[in-house]
Design a protein around this motif. Structure first.
Motif, mmCIF file in Angstrom:
data_model
loop_
_atom_site.group_PDB
_atom_site.id
_atom_site.type_symbol
_atom_site.label_atom_id
_atom_site.label_comp_id
_atom_site.label_asym_id
_atom_site.label_seq_id
_atom_site.Cartn_x
_atom_site.Cartn_y
_atom_site.Cartn_z
ATOM 1 N N SER B 142 0.868 -1.226 -0.001
ATOM 2 C CA SER B 142 0.083 -0.059 0.037
ATOM 3 C C SER B 142 0.865 1.358 0.010
ATOM 4 C CB SER B 142 -0.942 0.088 1.216
ATOM 5 O OG SER B 142 -0.225 0.086 2.468
ATOM 6 N N PHE B 143 2.249 0.983 0.211
ATOM 7 C CA PHE B 143 2.924 2.205 0.165
ATOM 8 C C PHE B 143 3.238 2.395 -1.479
ATOM 9 C CE2 PHE B 143 4.784 1.231 4.265
ATOM 10 C CZ PHE B 143 4.529 2.471 4.826
ATOM 11 N N LEU B 144 2.892 1.636 -2.100
ATOM 12 C CA LEU B 144 3.247 1.909 -3.509
ATOM 13 C C LEU B 144 1.990 2.327 -4.247
ATOM 14 C CD1 LEU B 144 5.302 -1.328 -4.062
ATOM 15 C CD2 LEU B 144 6.199 1.255 -3.601
ATOM 16 N N VAL B 145 0.864 2.140 -3.740
ATOM 17 C CA VAL B 145 -0.220 2.661 -4.999
ATOM 18 C C VAL B 145 -0.436 4.105 -4.802
ATOM 19 C CG1 VAL B 145 -1.915 0.339 -4.211
ATOM 20 C CG2 VAL B 145 -2.012 2.442 -2.747
ATOM 21 N N PRO B 146 -1.150 4.413 -5.900
ATOM 22 C CA PRO B 146 -1.418 6.050 -5.928
ATOM 23 C C PRO B 146 -2.203 6.487 -4.846
ATOM 24 C CG PRO B 146 -2.201 4.692 -7.925
ATOM 25 C CD PRO B 146 -1.665 3.853 -6.931
ATOM 26 N N GLY B 147 -1.541 7.592 -4.223
ATOM 27 C CA GLY B 147 -2.332 8.196 -2.886
ATOM 28 C C GLY B 147 -1.644 7.672 -1.619
ATOM 29 N N GLY B 148 -0.698 6.670 -1.800
ATOM 30 C CA GLY B 148 -0.164 6.144 -0.633
ATOM 31 C C GLY B 148 -1.025 5.295 0.357
ATOM 32 N N PRO B 149 -0.511 4.853 1.424
ATOM 33 C CA PRO B 149 -1.072 3.807 2.219
ATOM 34 C C PRO B 149 -2.273 4.390 2.838
ATOM 35 C CG PRO B 149 0.910 4.757 3.432
ATOM 36 C CD PRO B 149 0.874 5.121 1.729
ATOM 37 N N TRP B 154 -4.817 4.070 12.889
ATOM 38 C CA TRP B 154 -5.174 2.485 13.204
ATOM 39 C C TRP B 154 -6.557 2.106 13.686
ATOM 40 C CZ3 TRP B 154 -5.747 -1.523 16.922
ATOM 41 C CH2 TRP B 154 -5.991 -0.989 18.428
ATOM 42 N N TRP B 155 -7.432 3.333 14.014
ATOM 43 C CA TRP B 155 -8.800 2.858 14.298
ATOM 44 C C TRP B 155 -9.564 3.043 12.924
ATOM 45 C CZ3 TRP B 155 -9.385 7.554 17.897
ATOM 46 C CH2 TRP B 155 -8.940 7.614 19.247
ATOM 47 N N ALA B 156 -8.910 3.862 11.815
ATOM 48 C CA ALA B 156 -9.787 3.839 10.801
ATOM 49 C C ALA B 156 -11.342 4.493 10.756
ATOM 50 C CB ALA B 156 -9.818 2.614 10.010
ATOM 51 N N TYR B 157 -11.460 5.390 11.573
ATOM 52 C CA TYR B 157 -12.797 5.915 12.025
ATOM 53 C C TYR B 157 -13.403 6.575 10.795
ATOM 54 C CZ TYR B 157 -12.911 5.985 17.251
ATOM 55 O OH TYR B 157 -12.744 5.754 18.514
ATOM 56 N N PRO B 158 -14.583 5.926 10.514
ATOM 57 C CA PRO B 158 -15.354 6.581 9.200
ATOM 58 C C PRO B 158 -16.075 8.037 9.891
ATOM 59 C CG PRO B 158 -16.630 4.893 10.246
ATOM 60 C CD PRO B 158 -15.271 4.690 10.907
ATOM 61 N N PRO B 159 -16.496 8.820 9.242
ATOM 62 C CA PRO B 159 -16.426 8.841 7.738
ATOM 63 C C PRO B 159 -15.114 9.339 7.220
ATOM 64 C CG PRO B 159 -18.029 10.540 8.660
ATOM 65 C CD PRO B 159 -17.188 9.875 9.804
ATOM 66 N N GLN B 160 -14.008 9.561 8.113
ATOM 67 C CA GLN B 160 -12.954 10.177 7.387
ATOM 68 C C GLN B 160 -12.224 8.863 6.510
ATOM 69 O OE1 GLN B 160 -9.232 9.620 8.266
ATOM 70 N NE2 GLN B 160 -8.711 10.988 6.790
ATOM 71 N N SER B 161 -12.201 7.677 7.092
ATOM 72 C CA SER B 161 -11.455 6.515 6.538
ATOM 73 C C SER B 161 -12.058 6.235 5.100
ATOM 74 C CB SER B 161 -11.559 5.263 7.537
ATOM 75 O OG SER B 161 -12.513 4.837 7.635
ATOM 76 N N ILE B 162 -13.505 6.546 5.069
ATOM 77 C CA ILE B 162 -13.824 6.259 3.759
ATOM 78 C C ILE B 162 -14.065 7.184 2.657
ATOM 79 C CG2 ILE B 162 -15.274 4.320 4.686
ATOM 80 C CD1 ILE B 162 -17.652 5.817 4.985
ATOM 81 N N PHE B 169 -10.520 2.485 -7.107
ATOM 82 C CA PHE B 169 -10.881 1.245 -6.179
ATOM 83 C C PHE B 169 -9.742 0.689 -5.334
ATOM 84 C CE2 PHE B 169 -11.953 -3.057 -5.814
ATOM 85 C CZ PHE B 169 -13.022 -3.279 -5.113
ATOM 86 N N LEU B 170 -8.547 0.415 -6.136
ATOM 87 C CA LEU B 170 -7.272 -0.025 -5.312
ATOM 88 C C LEU B 170 -6.476 1.298 -4.664
ATOM 89 C CD1 LEU B 170 -6.206 -2.778 -5.280
ATOM 90 C CD2 LEU B 170 -4.281 -2.030 -6.742
ATOM 91 N N ASN B 171 -7.047 1.539 -3.287
ATOM 92 C CA ASN B 171 -6.318 2.400 -2.523
ATOM 93 C C ASN B 171 -5.737 1.841 -1.263
ATOM 94 O OD1 ASN B 171 -8.547 2.622 -0.573
ATOM 95 N ND2 ASN B 171 -9.875 3.235 -2.426
ATOM 96 N N GLY B 172 -4.960 2.801 -0.571
ATOM 97 C CA GLY B 172 -4.379 2.481 0.587
ATOM 98 C C GLY B 172 -5.346 1.973 1.552
ATOM 99 N N GLN B 173 -6.341 2.630 1.969
ATOM 100 C CA GLN B 173 -7.338 2.130 2.818
ATOM 101 C C GLN B 173 -8.070 0.568 2.545
ATOM 102 O OE1 GLN B 173 -7.876 4.056 5.568
ATOM 103 N NE2 GLN B 173 -9.078 2.539 6.139
ATOM 104 N N PHE B 241 -17.706 -2.313 2.478
ATOM 105 C CA PHE B 241 -18.579 -2.069 1.821
ATOM 106 C C PHE B 241 -18.745 -0.477 1.689
ATOM 107 C CE2 PHE B 241 -21.264 -5.683 0.365
ATOM 108 C CZ PHE B 241 -20.354 -6.634 0.626
ATOM 109 N N ASP B 242 -18.479 0.387 2.496
ATOM 110 C CA ASP B 242 -18.919 1.745 2.373
ATOM 111 C C ASP B 242 -17.819 2.341 1.440
ATOM 112 O OD1 ASP B 242 -21.114 1.850 3.764
ATOM 113 O OD2 ASP B 242 -20.362 3.079 5.534
ATOM 114 N N LEU B 243 -16.503 1.915 1.759
ATOM 115 C CA LEU B 243 -15.348 2.465 1.179
ATOM 116 C C LEU B 243 -15.421 2.021 -0.314
ATOM 117 C CD1 LEU B 243 -12.563 3.658 1.184
ATOM 118 C CD2 LEU B 243 -11.513 1.279 1.324
ATOM 119 N N SER B 244 -15.631 0.857 -0.659
ATOM 120 C CA SER B 244 -15.771 0.236 -2.076
ATOM 121 C C SER B 244 -16.970 0.221 -2.754
ATOM 122 C CB SER B 244 -15.008 -0.838 -2.078
ATOM 123 O OG SER B 244 -13.685 -0.875 -1.528
#
Ligand code: HEA
Ligand code: HEA
Ligand code: CUA
Ligand SMILES: [Cu+2]
Lengths: 202, 576, 321
Positions: B142-149, B154-162, B169-173, B241-244
């Protein structure tokens, strides 16, 4: 304390059960796994209940609710397949291999009927995955359960194929027991799911 | 005292314990570590090596973070890069260092400690391990995908994380969720295996209350995995599901509820901290008796307290959400349950101190790390109680005080325990002694470094420095300079450790079967133990563990096993 | 338990008791000192919530220090006096446990933490009248909102006249809208009076955190949170976003200015006379710099346009706490 005399609490664990190979671990392990798996459903059910009771936007515009009659029929099919798989297991224990295969195949067929029914219902619904929390949770819950039904049917297929291997059951039939346990599990989950989604609509 | 009690009826034929898992064509040199080997000891070492590598990766990320934080401005890296760094640091450290290394200990220690030849499901075991490099690679990719990891913490709270700014489609998150989900599956597979093994494969005579504390804590910790992980999985699936797939489980615009995620997440991730700390409590409980030459004080209570912790850990998760709009009654309820954890934990701490009291302490490197770990843990436990106190948490929550609290546990206690375990069991599983001098240097540098790094964080937090910031107000500069210097010292401290590991494995002194004069089934085996441990000759356990100074044998016919291990050792040296 | 090595003196027992007594006294003294010192570890107290929180914290520092020094003192003692001499392969006293002791050290922590919890609940109740009152509506308020006693209390002393100040959190700016229509990116509050705030977030979760007030409350998109507090000390303090909110989270900070009521009223008047203009905003500046450098870095949503305000925060102003 003279720990050298065994007290009841110190009695040996029963590794004696080790006698017939690894079957017993397999079942122990499988039951532990199922307990854990049931927690996923528990979590999803809890989430559903919370959304249902608190979401300001529940049914998508234009959606009245779900039709119950057809799903009820497929529910009956799925739930009664639990009885059928029991008959299969009993036949196996009595050594009637042919009878076992027949019941087993019937269970698979009933599972498939359920899946087809679910597919038909999905195809006819006026809302999709993207239609609010309602649509999303409906498809997620039924889909996730459907995936389990599919897994069950595939596992049964595997067991069926194996039953043609000569001497397959000489060392016991743990695989069959495990799959039928899984099938009962899938059924129980469906009953709860049915009550949550179809019965509890208002 | 020396009389041996009548053996429990030999109700089973020990020969069946020999696992019928031939490993056809498995290489017997270092290459076995790269193969799908089903031997728990090989898998254990695979886990250890992989996770130590990721400790370096996670540590390297933290060094860059500390480099950024040594000055108030965001000058070393872009703020968005900083977000990705700390997210990956936390994720790597937890899911690729700490969980795997503890599973490494489980694999190495559980079978020999209970006299089993292997795990109950060797193939499942290997599959669980090989998922670690797989999701490790996914996460690194995920360091290598566009946009970075992922940069959502590490909580990945939505809505920020989504939010998915680039819309790919293929993103760090996405990769992050995938990796965490695979980690969860791997952990469940491990948990099923460890619990089944302990329930079903103990040596004759080893009832629950004759089991080493490490095995107790393993069951207690793995039970948490089984109950908690599925809930995280459910929450993560909804997030995916929310993200993708455009659902809105957590999007308020679509009728969703971002708070539900927080409940799902913490329902697992709070108990997860006890998954990490319980095995380390086990390691402390194993090591103090050895190096204080005394029985573990209050063995039964210590054993049972593990399950008290398991139970309580499942009903405290809301203490991470005190300032999220949680109603007052709920805050108070969860404050009380959280504080109750001090009781079973205190039982353990006091039991260790009771074990030290009046003992004959040997300050080996392993013992030093244990002593340092407990010392730090008491401190961290007390700051934990402060965080549990609602009005205080409202002030210090989400500040560096929290970062200080949890690094004092997760690094200065748990990682210390991991180091202690490595120094203690290294001879057993590699057949080589480690160098004590380098070990002590490692300890001294680590001890100074961790105080210098993590104590100032508490001060900065009390003054109100929020966590997860790439830049900060100048009034926090002093504390941060200290913390950064300490972190670099910790980086230096790993050099003697790595040097020690490598050089002693390659050319260290040959280890005798029981270099520390310890009591335990694993010490009755040669170093390293043969592939199936006791094979056909499983000893019958006739007394509880930790009989230091009691002069009672642990197993029937103990001298024979000691002699056997010794002759195996001399045979090995003779043949070499 | 016996002392490690009974000294050859005449009554080792008496000496042991004295020593323990001395140690406990020293521990107590140190703990009191720590508790007193703890007030200096916190920012200036600037709201009615600060004193009870600080006192609770000091209590915990005292109790915590006592436990920490006590436990590590005993560990140090064993480290100094229970070391095995080199080449001594003997074992220590084979004590396997002591039921009485184990009961005591189960009960004491239980009592201590329950005392702390009881005190903390007490403080929480005080706070719910002094500041930090929360009521969540909209969104899933039914599930997460503070209903019950606190809300009832609020209803009781909530003068209908008190129209709240709107507090809006965005990626990455703060906007405050006053009842008289003033828009500002800096929060002004009257000293010694209860201020009513209405917190909302438009994009992601943010955190309203003023260290000098000892108060913190998340802003949750989809919910409206009624919040109130009483500033008690005039001055300029930092308001920080405490809930990670993405890209330029660290620059999402502004100031709170607490001033005497007359001054506050004057400021409101004066502010209204200013023209509306975009607020100074660190995130937009940083983002512009990033674009100028070729948009390198990892993905982020672009900052929301800075709010149009009558009064913009002054990044150069110095703050206390
Ligand atoms: C990994 C291990 C670990 C362990 C063991 C603990 C242990 C504890 N933790 Fe910690 N904690 C974390 C890891 C851990 N924590 C992490 C990673 C986070 C942050 C996550 C994130 O936000 O990213 C966190 C955050 C965290 C919070 C949330 C803060 C916030 O975000 O606002 C809270 C609040 O209650 C808390 C409390 C506690 C408590 C009460 C304990 C207790 O278990 C401690 C009990 C121990 C003792 C008390 C000491 C020994 C006892 C005695 C000597 C007896 C006498 C003592 C008394 C009478 C007090 N922790
Ligand atoms: C097991 C868990 C673990 C461990 C061991 C550590 C170890 C360390 N952590 Fe970590 N940390 C977390 C888990 C952990 N952390 C978590 C969960 C978070 C929260 C993330 C979030 O908020 O989402 C966090 C957050 C976190 C922050 C806060 C970030 C922020 O909020 O902005 C900081 C800041 O200083 C930090 C620093 C450190 C340091 C200095 C160490 C040191 O102890 C590390 C010591 C270093 C080494 C031991 C290795 C040395 C390496 C080299 C010398 C390079 C060699 C490299 C190669 C050859 C490849 N950590
Ligand atoms: Cu494999 Cu028992
Ligand atoms: Cu927690």
């Amino acid at each position: 304390m003279t720990a050298t005399t065994p007290t009841p609490a110190d009695l040996p664990a029963q590794p004696a059960a080790h006698g017939h190979g690894h079957g017993d671990h397999t079942l122990t392990g499988f039951v532990i796994f199922l307990l854990s798996e049931s927690v996923i459903f528990l979590a999803l059910f809890a989430g559903y209940a919370i959304y249902k009771t608190s979401s300001p936007l529940w049914l998508p515009p234009g959606v009245e609710g779900l039709e119950v009659a057809m799903p009820l029929r497929f529910t009956v099919v799925l739930v009664s397949s639990s009885g059928v798989i029991y008959l299969a297991e009993r036949a196996l224990h009595r050594g009637r291999l042919g009878e076992f295969r027949a019941w087993w195949l019937l269970t698979m067929a009933m599972g498939t009927v359920f899946l087809v029914g679910q597919g038909l219902e999905w195809a006819g619904l006026p809302f999709g995955l993207g239609d609010g929390v309602y649509g999303a949770s409906f498809y997620l819950l039924t889909g996730f359960h459907g995936l389990h039904v599919l897994t069950g049917v595939l596992l049964m297929g595997l067991m069926l194929a194996r039953s043609f291997r000569p001497g397959n059951y000489d060392a016991g039939s743990v695989g069959v027991t495990a799959v039928s346990l899984f099938w009962h599990f899938v059924d129980v989950i469906w009953v709860v799911l049915f009550v949550l989604i179809y019965v509890w609509q208002r | 005292m020396t009389s041996t009690a009548p053996a429990p009826a030999p109700s089973f034929d020990p020969r069946v314990l020999k696992a019928p898992h031939p490993v056809p064509g498995a290489p017997n040199n270092w290459r076995r570590f790269l193969s799908f080997n089903t031997d728990a000891k090989v898998i254990g070492l695979q886990y250890m090596i992989t996770s130590l590598f990721f400790l370096l990766v996670g540590g390297l990320l933290s060094m860059i973070m500390r480099g950024e934080l040594i000055t108030p401005a965001a000058d070393l890296v872009d703020p968005t890069v900083y977000n990705g760094l700390y997210t990956m640091h936390g994720t790597v450290m937890l899911f690729l260092f700490l969980f795997p290394i503890l599973n490494g200990f489980n694999n190495l220690l559980i079978p020999p400690m209970i006299g089993a030849p292997d795990m109950a499901f060797p193939r499942l075991n290997a599959a669980a391990f090989w998922m670690v490099p797989v999701f490790g690679v996914i996460l690194m990719a995920s360091f290598l995908v566009p946009g970075g990891p992922s940069g959502a913490g590490w909580w990945a709270y939505p809505p920020q994380s989504i939010q998915n700014p680039l819309g790919h489609f293929l993103n760090g998150q996405f990769l992050w969720i995938l990796a965490v989900a695979l980690s969860g599956i791997s952990s469940i597979m491990g948990a099923v295996n460890f619990i089944t093994t302990i329930i079903r494969m103990r040596a004759p005579g080893m009832g629950w209350f004759r089991m080493p504390i490490f095995c107790w804590t393993a069951v207690a910790a793995q039970a948490i995995q089984l109950i908690g992980l599925p809930v995280l999985t459910a929450g993560a699936v909804l997030l995916l599901f929310d993200l993708s797939f455009g659902t809105s489980f957590y999007r308020p615009e679509g009728g969703g509820d971002p708070m539900l995620y927080q409940h799902f997440f913490w329902f697992y991730s709070h108990p997860a901290v006890y998954v990490m700390v319980l095995p380390v409590f086990g390691i402390f409980s194993e090591l103090f008796p050895v190096y204080a030459r005394k029985p573990l004080f209050g063995y039964h209570v210590v054993a049972i307290a593990s399950f008290a912790i398991t139970f309580l850990s499942l009903i405290v998760w809301v203490h991470h959400m005190f300032y999220s709009g949680t109603p007052q009654w709920m805050r108070n309820l969860f404050m009380v349950t959280t504080m109750l954890i001090a009781v079973p934990t205190g039982i353990k701490v006091f039991a260790w101190i009771g074990t030290l009291w009046g003992g004959k302490l040997r300050l080996t490197t392993a013992m030093l790390f244990c002593l340092g770990g407990v010392f730090n843990f008491i401190f961290a436990g007390i700051t934990g109680i402060m965080l549990a106190t609602v009005p205080v948490d409202i002030h210090v929550g989400n500040t560096y005080f929290v970062v200080g609290h949890f690094h004092t546990v997760i690094f200065s206690t748990i990682t210390y325990g991991v180091f202690a375990g490595i120094y203690h069991w290294f001879p057993k599983f590699t057949g080589r002694m480690m160098y004590e001098g380098l070990g002590k240097l490692h300890f001294v540098l680590t001890f100074i470094g961790s105080q210098l790094t993590f104590l100032p964080m508490h001060a900065a937090g009390l003054l109100g420095m929020p966590r997860r910031v790439a830049s900060y107000d100048p009034e926090f500069a002093f504390a941060n300079v200290l913390a950064s210097l300490g972190a670099f010292l910790l980086g230096v401290a790993t050099i003697p450790f790595l040097l020690n590991l490598v050089s002693s494995w390659v050319r260290g002194e040959k280890a005798p079967p029981n270099p520390w004069h310890a009591i335990g089934l694993e010490w009755l085996l040669p170093s390293p133990p043969p592939a199936e441990n006791f094979e056909d000759d499983v000893p019958t356990v006739i007394s509880g563990p930790y009989g230091y100074g009691l002069g009672r044998p642990l197993v029937e016919d103990e001298q024979r096993y000691v002699a056997k291990a010794a002759s195996a050792a001399s045979a090995a040296t003779g043949g070499a | 338990m016996t002392t490690a090595s009974p000294s050859p003196g005449r009554s080792p027992r008496l000496w042991g008791v004295l020593l323990v007594l001395l140690a406990v006294l020293a521990d107590l003294a140190a703990s009191f000192w720590m508790a007193a010192a703890s007030h200096h570890w916190l920012p200036v107290p600037a709201s009615a919530a600060a004193a009870p929180v600080d006192n609770l914290f000091a209590l915990e520092v005292g109790i915590g220090s006592f436990i920490f020094f006590g436990c590590s003192g005993v560990m140090l003692w064993t480290l100094l006096f229970n070391r095995a001499p080199k080449y001594d392969l003997d074992n220590g006293d084979p004590i396997e446990g002591n039921l009485k002791l184990e009961i005591v050290w189960t009960l004491i922590p239980l009592v201590i933490v329950m005392l702390i919890a009881w005190k903390a609940i007490d403080v929480s109740t005080t706070l719910s009248t002094l500041g930090g009152k929360v009521r969540v509506t909209g969104g899933h308020g039914a599930m997460h909102g503070a209903e019950g006693p606190a809300a009832a209390l609020e209803a009781a002393d909530d003068p209908a006249a008190a129209e709240p100040i709107e507090v809006i959190g965005r990626q990455w700016s703060w906007e405050f809208i006053y009842p008289n229509g003033v828009h500002s990116s800096e929060l002004h509050l009257p000293e010694g009076q209860r201020s009513y705030l209405r917190l909302s977030a438009t994009d992601v979760i943010h955190g309203f955190f003023v260290p000098a007030f000892r108060l913190k409350q998340d802003l949750i998109p989809g919910s409206v949170i009624d919040y109130s507090l009483i500033p008690t000390r005039a001055g300029r303090y930092r308001l920080r976003d405490s809930m990670f909110s993405g890209g330029y989270f660290s620059s999402n900070q502004t100031d709170v200015v607490v001033e005497p009521p007359e001054q506050y009223a004057a400021w409101l008047e004066q502010a209204l006379a200013q023209p509306l203009r975009p607020a100074a905003n660190a995130a937009t500046d940083l983002y512009a710099q990033r674009l100028a450098r070729g948009d390198r870095g990892w993905a982020t949503v672009p900052p929301a346009p800075p709010p149009l305000v009558h009064v913009s925060a002054d990044p150069a102003a110095s703050h206390e706490g």
